[in-house]
Design an enzyme around this catalytic site. Structure first.
Site, PDB file in Angstrom:
ATOM      1  N   ASP A 188     131.865  -3.074  43.861  1.00  0.00           N
ATOM      2  CA  ASP A 188     130.706  -3.945  43.216  1.00  0.00           C
ATOM      3  C   ASP A 188     129.571  -3.566  44.003  1.00  0.00           C
ATOM      4  O   ASP A 188     129.320  -3.912  45.334  1.00  0.00           O
ATOM      5  CB  ASP A 188     130.876  -5.146  42.822  1.00  0.00           C
ATOM      6  CG  ASP A 188     132.664  -4.776  42.316  1.00  0.00           C
ATOM      7  OD1 ASP A 188     132.323  -3.911  40.886  1.00  0.00           O
ATOM      8  OD2 ASP A 188     133.315  -5.887  42.301  1.00  0.00           O
TER       9      ASP A 188
ATOM     10  N   LYS B   3     134.624   7.513  37.661  1.00  0.00           N
ATOM     11  CA  LYS B   3     134.159   7.706  36.943  1.00  0.00           C
ATOM     12  C   LYS B   3     132.240   7.020  36.828  1.00  0.00           C
ATOM     13  O   LYS B   3     131.734   7.114  36.153  1.00  0.00           O
ATOM     14  CB  LYS B   3     135.144   6.790  36.273  1.00  0.00           C
ATOM     15  CG  LYS B   3     135.057   6.099  34.466  1.00  0.00           C
ATOM     16  CD  LYS B   3     135.939   5.617  33.620  1.00  0.00           C
ATOM     17  CE  LYS B   3     135.406   4.986  32.783  1.00  0.00           C
ATOM     18  NZ  LYS B   3     135.779   3.700  32.445  1.00  0.00           N
ATOM     19  N   PHE B   4     132.789   6.324  38.367  1.00  0.00           N
ATOM     20  CA  PHE B   4     131.321   5.584  38.257  1.00  0.00           C
ATOM     21  C   PHE B   4     131.011   6.310  38.923  1.00  0.00           C
ATOM     22  O   PHE B   4     129.448   6.682  38.955  1.00  0.00           O
ATOM     23  CB  PHE B   4     131.874   4.888  39.832  1.00  0.00           C
ATOM     24  CG  PHE B   4     131.611   2.815  38.838  1.00  0.00           C
ATOM     25  CD1 PHE B   4     130.774   1.768  39.013  1.00  0.00           C
ATOM     26  CD2 PHE B   4     133.093   3.041  38.185  1.00  0.00           C
ATOM     27  CE1 PHE B   4     130.541   0.623  38.551  1.00  0.00           C
ATOM     28  CE2 PHE B   4     133.380   2.027  37.436  1.00  0.00           C
ATOM     29  CZ  PHE B   4     132.068   0.946  37.584  1.00  0.00           C
ATOM     30  N   GLU B   5     130.870   7.498  39.949  1.00  0.00           N
ATOM     31  CA  GLU B   5     130.446   8.628  40.048  1.00  0.00           C
ATOM     32  C   GLU B   5     129.862   9.937  39.232  1.00  0.00           C
ATOM     33  O   GLU B   5     128.675   9.872  39.163  1.00  0.00           O
ATOM     34  CB  GLU B   5     131.389   9.591  41.671  1.00  0.00           C
ATOM     35  CG  GLU B   5     130.508  10.442  42.426  1.00  0.00           C
ATOM     36  CD  GLU B   5     131.182  11.308  43.336  1.00  0.00           C
ATOM     37  OE1 GLU B   5     132.112  10.712  43.624  1.00  0.00           O
ATOM     38  OE2 GLU B   5     130.733  11.891  44.444  1.00  0.00           O
TER      39      GLU B   5
ATOM     40  N   LYS C 220     121.376  -7.855  43.723  1.00  0.00           N
ATOM     41  CA  LYS C 220     120.281  -8.926  43.802  1.00  0.00           C
ATOM     42  C   LYS C 220     120.831  -9.127  45.297  1.00  0.00           C
ATOM     43  O   LYS C 220     121.994  -9.593  45.967  1.00  0.00           O
ATOM     44  CB  LYS C 220     120.863 -10.086  43.098  1.00  0.00           C
ATOM     45  CG  LYS C 220     120.458  -9.935  41.633  1.00  0.00           C
ATOM     46  CD  LYS C 220     120.486 -11.630  41.098  1.00  0.00           C
ATOM     47  CE  LYS C 220     120.122 -10.679  38.949  1.00  0.00           C
ATOM     48  NZ  LYS C 220     121.073 -11.602  38.407  1.00  0.00           N
TER      49      LYS C 220
HETATM   50  C1  SAM Z   1     132.577  -0.876  40.597  1.00  0.00           C
HETATM   51  S1  SAM Z   1     134.308  -0.858  40.912  1.00  0.00           S
HETATM   52  C2  SAM Z   1     135.036   1.039  41.040  1.00  0.00           C
HETATM   53  C3  SAM Z   1     135.883   1.015  40.586  1.00  0.00           C
HETATM   54  C4  SAM Z   1     136.155   2.480  41.241  1.00  0.00           C
HETATM   55  N1  SAM Z   1     136.854   2.421  42.690  1.00  0.00           N
HETATM   56  C5  SAM Z   1     136.262   3.269  41.036  1.00  0.00           C
HETATM   57  O1  SAM Z   1     135.228   4.600  41.561  1.00  0.00           O
HETATM   58  O2  SAM Z   1     135.151   4.107  39.614  1.00  0.00           O
HETATM   59  C6  SAM Z   1     134.611  -1.823  42.481  1.00  0.00           C
HETATM   60  C7  SAM Z   1     136.151  -2.891  41.772  1.00  0.00           C
HETATM   61  O3  SAM Z   1     136.532  -3.029  43.505  1.00  0.00           O
HETATM   62  C8  SAM Z   1     136.968  -4.209  42.500  1.00  0.00           C
HETATM   63  N2  SAM Z   1     136.917  -5.336  43.355  1.00  0.00           N
HETATM   64  C9  SAM Z   1     136.254  -6.103  43.687  1.00  0.00           C
HETATM   65  N3  SAM Z   1     136.399  -6.758  45.197  1.00  0.00           N
HETATM   66  C10 SAM Z   1     137.945  -6.693  45.274  1.00  0.00           C
HETATM   67  C11 SAM Z   1     139.180  -7.087  46.142  1.00  0.00           C
HETATM   68  N4  SAM Z   1     138.890  -7.911  46.923  1.00  0.00           N
HETATM   69  N5  SAM Z   1     140.506  -6.955  45.857  1.00  0.00           N
HETATM   70  C12 SAM Z   1     140.496  -5.458  45.254  1.00  0.00           C
HETATM   71  N6  SAM Z   1     139.669  -5.235  43.778  1.00  0.00           N
HETATM   72  C13 SAM Z   1     138.660  -5.721  44.022  1.00  0.00           C
HETATM   73  C14 SAM Z   1     137.114  -4.710  41.220  1.00  0.00           C
HETATM   74  O4  SAM Z   1     138.059  -5.630  40.376  1.00  0.00           O
HETATM   75  C15 SAM Z   1     136.334  -3.850  40.570  1.00  0.00           C
HETATM   76  O5  SAM Z   1     137.436  -2.915  40.139  1.00  0.00           O
END
Ligand code: SAM
Length: 246
Positions: free
Chosen positions: A151, A225-227, A155
């Site tokens: 993530d 998917k994000f890429e 901001k």
């Molecule tokens: C933007 S998504 C990307 C998901 C995946 N890696 C992709 O490329 O499609 C980021 C993911 O990280 C997870 N996440 C964020 N902080 C985390 C943490 N401290 N422990 C486990 N998961 C976390 C979120 O729930 C989210 O599903």
């Protein structure tokens, strides 16, 4: 999956908590969303969690016992729906994979795919990766840590929620073996620059980039998917790989 909503860090005191005591709260890299589980995800959780699931515990797990063999361990933080993690585990049967995700529908989706693929080399945690790394993963036990499209917390006032921070990368250093690699990817340039800045000043790591910044996307990292979404939007993608050298 959509990006995590960005929420303010302030939180009301819990019921019964004195208004006068400053409320201390850990800054986390995620906000838990009330994602609805599909029937398939719920079935996967009901049927396959016993085979693939690992519970957070306050003492380190013996990973050789968990997998029933000694093999290099790849740990992925925030695997989302888990498609790329399952693909990587399928393509590298000689390695053990651990995925950590807090988003239950993602865990359900990943379990369904892992079971359908008949994977014996993958285990999952549904928990905060920072806590799992701190307490449940033994020091010097990992050959690779993967962090793909974390993530970005766009901001500026939310940048402290970004998971890549000085303390976090020293935690990873402790958990990686010497020679182990921390591999990051992001489609958000400002986060890529932040990652580079943190890693360039991090003790004990060497950049694997020949140009001193980013590396080419390695063949073994499937498109996520994000890429794909980023590509459609015309975003760039930045991969960073750093080796633990001390
Ligand atoms: C933007 S998504 C990307 C998901 C995946 N890696 C992709 O490329 O499609 C980021 C993911 O990280 C997870 N996440 C964020 N902080 C985390 C943490 N401290 N422990 C486990 N998961 C976390 C979120 O729930 C989210 O599903």
């Amino acid at each position: 999956m959509t990006n995590t909503p960005e929420q303010p860090e302030t939180q009301e005191p819990a019921a019964g908590q004195s208004e006068n005591v400053p409320y201390m709260r850990k800054i986390r890299s995620f906000v838990l969303r009330e994602g609805r589980l599909t029937k398939g995800q719920q079935n996967a959780l009901d049927n396959h969690w016993p085979a693939f699931g690992l519970a957070y515990q306050s003492t380190p797990l013996n990973l050789t016992e968990v997998f029933g063999r000694a093999a290099p361990v790849v740990l992925e933080i925030g695997f989302g729906m888990g498609k790329s993690l399952v693909t990587m585990a399928q393509h590298a049967p000689d390695k053990n994979f651990i995925g950590i995700e807090v988003h239950k529908p993602g865990v359900g989706a990943c379990l369904g795919d892992a079971a359908a693929a008949g994977l014996g080399n993958l285990r999952l945690f549904e928990h905060d990766a920072v806590e799992v790394l701190n307490d449940t993963i033994a020091d010097s036990s990992l050959s690779t840590v993967q962090l793909f499209f974390p993530d970005p917390w766009h901001k500026k006032r939310h940048h402290k929620r970004r998971i890549v921070q000085h303390d976090f990368v020293q935690l990873l250093r402790q958990k990686l073996q010497i020679g182990g690699v921390f591999h990051m990817a992001t489609d958000w340039q400002n986060y890529a620059e932040h990652m580079l800045e943190v890693m360039q000043t991090a003790e004990g790591f060497a950049n694997l980039s020949a140009t001193g910044n980013y590396v080419e996307r390695p063949e073994h990292r499937p498109l996520t998917k994000f890429e794909q979404r980023g590509q459609r939007l015309g975003h760039g993608v930045w991969d960073l790989m750093f080796e633990r050298i001390s």
